[in-house]
Design a protein around this motif. Structure first.
Motif, PDB file in Angstrom:
ATOM      1  N   ALA A 162       0.849  -1.182   0.000  1.00  0.00           N
ATOM      2  CA  ALA A 162       0.000   0.000   0.000  1.00  0.00           C
ATOM      3  C   ALA A 162       0.889   1.239   0.000  1.00  0.00           C
ATOM      4  O   ALA A 162       2.087   1.165   0.294  1.00  0.00           O
ATOM      5  N   GLU A 163       0.323   2.380  -0.335  1.00  0.00           N
ATOM      6  CA  GLU A 163       1.086   3.622  -0.270  1.00  0.00           C
ATOM      7  C   GLU A 163       1.573   3.844   1.166  1.00  0.00           C
ATOM      8  O   GLU A 163       0.825   3.638   2.114  1.00  0.00           O
ATOM      9  N   GLY A 164       2.835   4.239   1.292  1.00  0.00           N
ATOM     10  CA  GLY A 164       3.400   4.477   2.618  1.00  0.00           C
ATOM     11  C   GLY A 164       4.041   3.253   3.239  1.00  0.00           C
ATOM     12  O   GLY A 164       4.513   3.311   4.373  1.00  0.00           O
ATOM     13  N   GLN A 165       4.067   2.142   2.505  1.00  0.00           N
ATOM     14  CA  GLN A 165       4.680   0.920   3.015  1.00  0.00           C
ATOM     15  C   GLN A 165       5.972   0.594   2.252  1.00  0.00           C
ATOM     16  O   GLN A 165       6.204   1.087   1.149  1.00  0.00           O
ATOM     17  N   PHE A 166       6.786  -0.262   2.853  1.00  0.00           N
ATOM     18  CA  PHE A 166       7.946  -0.815   2.166  1.00  0.00           C
ATOM     19  C   PHE A 166       8.127  -2.261   2.601  1.00  0.00           C
ATOM     20  O   PHE A 166       7.604  -2.680   3.635  1.00  0.00           O
ATOM     21  N   ARG A 167       8.875  -3.009   1.799  1.00  0.00           N
ATOM     22  CA  ARG A 167       9.068  -4.435   2.077  1.00  0.00           C
ATOM     23  C   ARG A 167      10.546  -4.717   2.304  1.00  0.00           C
ATOM     24  O   ARG A 167      11.419  -4.221   1.593  1.00  0.00           O
TER      25      ARG A 167
END
Length: 332
Positions: free
Chosen positions: A34-39
């Protein structure tokens, strides 16, 4: 093709010692960011004694894991996908992503790390939560003064090894308690403790008395049971005890104190603490620890097993004292 994520879940609650059937490994597809996330692709997983307590459904300082939850744990890894302005692909980070290949975050509780200063694995041990635990308990509870005697149990472990070295840097006599002659040699010869008592040798109190001729002013407790009793009997008036762990009782064994009146007669301060409740002090502690490691003034040792599937084995070994230094699982 949708990337898959291996993860290890809590399958059942231990009845006594942790067993392999308390865990379940599975693979699930990764959800889109989602927007605002990172993996993050986790490279290394920290294995720590507190994990045993989270497997029980009992009241504690943190909510227990629910059956089917991913086992908790700190990791270091690399950002591999990002829709977050503060984290870019290639950033090296540490966070609590648990026993799995990948973690997804909005940035809360995640720190960037510089693995050119110290190795990435150090951020899970000497320059991470265990190191901060040692720093806090020693400096904020024991508050050692030069010339005093500080004793630490589990002295060859991730926390205890740092406690003793920091005590030496503060000008104290550092005495460790560890299990086995090999660990005790390491504590004295490699870490620079003044003495180390082998609790497995069968003469715990006598040997501890010989190693602490002037008594004990500060004690960092990781074990409990017989070790706690023996050290209590050596405490000086107004001594300070930082109560970090009681691993001797983590599988349900009773660990009663034989002489609790010593706490009164010696007017001791006994303070339990949870290091994650003191996050405001972490930057100061981590800055000190990273600098000392980089300057080679703080030594450490790691036990690393390879493969996420071996994390249960690593935890069971840790709880039995089979590890030597910080226990880590290499995931990637």
């Amino acid at each position: 093709m949708t990337p898959m994520n291996r993860r290890i879940l809590l399958a059942s609650r231990p009845q006594g010692a942790v067993a392999p059937d308390n865990f379940k490994i599975e693979q699930v597809p990764l959800a889109p960011l989602a927007e605002g996330q990172f993996r993050v692709r986790n490279h290394y997983l920290s294995v720590d004694p507190y994990m045993r307590g989270r497997m029980n459904d009992v009241k504690s300082y943190a909510e227990p894991l629910a059956l089917g939850d991913v086992m908790t744990g700190g990791t270091v890894g690399e950002v591999v996908e990002s829709k977050h302005g503060g984290f870019a692909v290639g950033d090296k980070v540490t966070g609590v992503f648990g026993w799995q290949d990948y973690g997804t975050s909005d940035g809360a509780g995640v720190r960037k790390i510089d693995d050119t200063l110290v190795p990435a694995t150090a951020y899970l041990g000497v320059a991470g939560m265990p190191g901060v635990t040692a720093w806090y308990g020693l400096n904020k509870i024991i508050a050692p003064r030069a010339g005093q005697t500080v004793v630490v149990s589990a002295a060859s472990g991730a926390v205890g090894s740092v406690v003793g070295q920091l005590a030496k840097l503060a000008g104290c006599r550092a005495v460790g308690i560890a299990g086995g002659a090999e660990k005790c040699r390491y504590v004295v010869e490699a870490l620079g403790f003044d003495a180390c008592v082998d609790y497995k040798a069968g003469n715990l109190y006598r040997d501890l008395k010989a190693a602490t001729p002037n008594g004990v002013d500060g004690y960092f407790e990781n074990v409990g049971g017989e070790v706690f009793d023996a050290t209590l009997a050596r405490m000086n008036p107004f001594g300070r005890i930082a109560l970090c762990g009681m691993i001797a009782g983590y599988d349900g064994q009773p660990v009663p104190l034989k002489q609790p009146s010593i706490i009164l007669t010696m007017r001791l301060l006994v303070q339990g603490f949870i290091v994650t409740e003191h996050l405001a002090l972490w930057p100061e502690a981590l800055g000190t620890l990273v600098a000392l490691v980089a300057q080679k003034k703080l030594r450490y040792r790691e036990s690393i097993v390879e493969g996420l599937e071996r994390a249960p084995e690593a935890l069971m070994g840790l709880l039995q004292g089979k590890n030597f230094g910080k226990q880590i699982v290499k995931i990637a």
